[in-house]
Enzyme design. Sequence first.
Site, PDB file in Angstrom:
ATOM      1  N   GLU A   1      -3.942   3.478   7.052  1.00 36.90           N
ATOM      2  CA  GLU A   1      -3.336   2.971   5.035  1.00 36.90           C
ATOM      3  C   GLU A   1      -4.839   4.139   4.766  1.00 36.90           C
ATOM      4  O   GLU A   1      -3.706   5.119   3.792  1.00 36.90           O
ATOM      5  CB  GLU A   1      -3.965   1.831   4.730  1.00 36.90           C
TER       6      GLU A   1
ATOM      7  N   SER B   1      -9.739  -0.654   4.494  1.00 33.21           N
ATOM      8  CA  SER B   1      -9.350  -0.946   5.844  1.00 33.21           C
ATOM      9  C   SER B   1      -8.507   0.198   5.745  1.00 33.21           C
ATOM     10  O   SER B   1      -8.584   1.131   5.442  1.00 33.21           O
ATOM     11  CB  SER B   1      -7.828  -1.633   4.990  1.00 33.21           C
TER      12      SER B   1
ATOM     13  N   ARG C   1       0.755  -0.907   0.166  1.00 30.46           N
ATOM     14  CA  ARG C   1       0.397  -0.121   0.089  1.00 30.46           C
ATOM     15  C   ARG C   1       0.452   1.096  -0.027  1.00 30.46           C
ATOM     16  O   ARG C   1       0.355   2.099   0.787  1.00 30.46           O
ATOM     17  CB  ARG C   1      -0.616   0.531   1.363  1.00 30.46           C
TER      18      ARG C   1
HETATM   19  N1  EPU Z   1     -10.240 -11.133  11.315  1.00 27.71           N
HETATM   20  C1  EPU Z   1     -11.050 -10.484  12.377  1.00 27.71           C
HETATM   21  N2  EPU Z   1     -12.303  -9.983  12.312  1.00 27.71           N
HETATM   22  C2  EPU Z   1     -12.645  -9.337  11.846  1.00 27.71           C
HETATM   23  C3  EPU Z   1     -12.348  -9.512  10.315  1.00 27.71           C
HETATM   24  C4  EPU Z   1     -11.006 -10.076  10.263  1.00 27.71           C
HETATM   25  O1  EPU Z   1     -10.666 -11.610  13.112  1.00 27.71           O
HETATM   26  O2  EPU Z   1     -13.351  -8.640  11.675  1.00 27.71           O
HETATM   27  C5  EPU Z   1      -8.814 -11.639  11.057  1.00 27.71           C
HETATM   28  C6  EPU Z   1      -9.612 -13.299  10.249  1.00 27.71           C
HETATM   29  O3  EPU Z   1      -8.715 -14.057  10.692  1.00 27.71           O
HETATM   30  C7  EPU Z   1      -9.256 -12.543   8.212  1.00 27.71           C
HETATM   31  C8  EPU Z   1      -7.918 -11.988   8.633  1.00 27.71           C
HETATM   32  O4  EPU Z   1      -8.231 -11.344   9.557  1.00 27.71           O
HETATM   33  O5  EPU Z   1      -9.062 -15.039   8.249  1.00 27.71           O
HETATM   34  C9  EPU Z   1      -7.964 -11.596   7.491  1.00 27.71           C
HETATM   35  O6  EPU Z   1      -9.155 -10.459   7.045  1.00 27.71           O
HETATM   36  P1  EPU Z   1      -9.315  -9.773   5.264  1.00 27.71           P
HETATM   37  O7  EPU Z   1      -9.739 -12.180   4.688  1.00 27.71           O
HETATM   38  O8  EPU Z   1     -10.908  -9.446   5.472  1.00 27.71           O
HETATM   39  O9  EPU Z   1      -7.789  -9.607   5.182  1.00 27.71           O
HETATM   40  P2  EPU Z   1      -7.652  -8.186   5.617  1.00 27.71           P
HETATM   41  O10 EPU Z   1      -5.478  -8.939   5.915  1.00 27.71           O
HETATM   42  O11 EPU Z   1      -8.594  -7.710   7.313  1.00 27.71           O
HETATM   43  C10 EPU Z   1      -6.711  -7.278   4.074  1.00 27.71           C
HETATM   44  C11 EPU Z   1      -7.147  -6.000   3.037  1.00 27.71           C
HETATM   45  C12 EPU Z   1      -7.767  -5.240   2.220  1.00 27.71           C
HETATM   46  C13 EPU Z   1      -8.348  -7.053   1.401  1.00 27.71           C
HETATM   47  C14 EPU Z   1      -7.926  -8.309   1.739  1.00 27.71           C
HETATM   48  C15 EPU Z   1      -8.608  -9.156   0.890  1.00 27.71           C
HETATM   49  C16 EPU Z   1      -5.327  -4.106   4.383  1.00 27.71           C
HETATM   50  C17 EPU Z   1      -4.959  -2.973   5.492  1.00 27.71           C
HETATM   51  N3  EPU Z   1      -6.813  -4.392   3.911  1.00 27.71           N
HETATM   52  O12 EPU Z   1      -7.632  -7.283   4.431  1.00 27.71           O
HETATM   53  O13 EPU Z   1      -8.034  -4.123   2.036  1.00 27.71           O
HETATM   54  O14 EPU Z   1      -9.482  -6.210   0.734  1.00 27.71           O
HETATM   55  O15 EPU Z   1      -7.208  -8.261   2.976  1.00 27.71           O
HETATM   56  O16 EPU Z   1      -7.182  -9.487   0.658  1.00 27.71           O
HETATM   57  O17 EPU Z   1      -4.323  -5.073   3.354  1.00 27.71           O
HETATM   58  C18 EPU Z   1      -7.773  -1.843   1.720  1.00 27.71           C
HETATM   59  O18 EPU Z   1      -7.010  -1.840   1.825  1.00 27.71           O
HETATM   60  O19 EPU Z   1      -8.477  -0.868   1.881  1.00 27.71           O
HETATM   61  C19 EPU Z   1      -8.131  -3.345   1.727  1.00 27.71           C
HETATM   62  C20 EPU Z   1      -9.690  -3.239   1.682  1.00 27.71           C
END
Ligand code: EPU
Length: 337
Positions: free
Chosen positions: A333, A237, A165
């Site tokens: 971010e 995010s 990012r």
């Molecule tokens: N999780 C929780 N609680 C929650 C949501 C998630 O505990 O409320 C845990 C779960 O264990 C889950 C893990 O976090 O398996 C990962 O969650 P998720 O797949 O939703 O991914 P993320 O790491 O929270 C990142 C990106 C998103 C992108 C998703 C999918 C960043 C900061 N965010 O989120 O990007 O859509 O992966 O690839 O890297 C953005 O940049 O605006 C964005 C939405």
Amino acid sequence: MFIIKKGISLKEYNTFGIDVSSTYYVEAGTIEKISFAANFAAYNEVPIMVLGGGSNTLFTGNYNGMVLRPTVRGIALAEDMPREVLLRVGAGVRWDALVEFCVSKGLYGLENLSGIPGDVGGAAVQNIGAYGAEVSERIAKVEGLNIALRTPLALSSEECAFGYRDSIFKRELRGSAIITHVCFKLSKSPDFRLDYGDLRARVEAQGEPTLVNVRQAVLDIRAEKLPNPQQLGNAGSFFKNPVVSAARHDELLAQYADMPSHTLDDGTVKLHAAWLIDQCGWKGKRVGNCGVHANQALVLVNHGGATGSEIAQLANDIKQSVSERFAIELEPEVTLV
Ligand code: EPU
């Protein structure tokens, strides 16, 4: 039509839906118009802020300067190679319109990035990523204008210094570069990346992996977790996922055995900010007019009428609880203005 507007509300131009204004607001669809706007700002001695789809910005007050939205359109075939094509795309093209175009033309590489709000220029600035793909892997070149030097800009992917990012446009070139076009290298044959989370299972539930099926699976997963900014103001995010050393990860794992993480090539470990925030009890919480989304703890939302400072305060409180509980400092971010 080329109009420099004065003192208008930016509410429609940021996905958080924050009602602030800027001294000047202008949409410019050609290099000539962008140059003219830049000269106007210089003459009036105000700074310029480039705003794409406004999907990654939190305004905490009025902007004393010119908000410039590059509206350069067009998707052109710049080069047709045996296995790949090079597309030259205007910075003002809506990101998801580009992904949809590629899917309809049988071009592989952007499908995991389906459904992300914002424009093509912003996608390069932010190096958007989702479901195991990052846009920088497909960017061959970025073109634009250096408004500080008044010279054209053409940067190779390496010169863009893309990171998680992150890019040169958020650092050294912040405030001085305006992106007009981004060139993407896309494959003519399948090159699917399905190993993130349950993406593969979701795709296979629809049948063979195809561009259409992968796009649909990604759109479905996003719709379950991420609020539509047109219905509930948000900027995706709010924080980046923090990266810690392997040793620190081991310590954390000894205490929190179910903590999700992902080891990077250099041995460091990326944690999920959503999980850390969730553990601190923030998920679904409402504070005044803003809050934390009920389906994804990393997404802060405007329930209606929130100010940018209210959301920034909530972000600070979240950051503090994660710091107290896990000794991890979350970094936004989203760009705060
Ligand atoms: N999780 C929780 N609680 C929650 C949501 C998630 O505990 O409320 C845990 C779960 O264990 C889950 C893990 O976090 O398996 C990962 O969650 P998720 O797949 O939703 O991914 P993320 O790491 O929270 C990142 C990106 C998103 C992108 C998703 C999918 C960043 C900061 N965010 O989120 O990007 O859509 O992966 O690839 O890297 C953005 O940049 O605006 C964005 C939405």
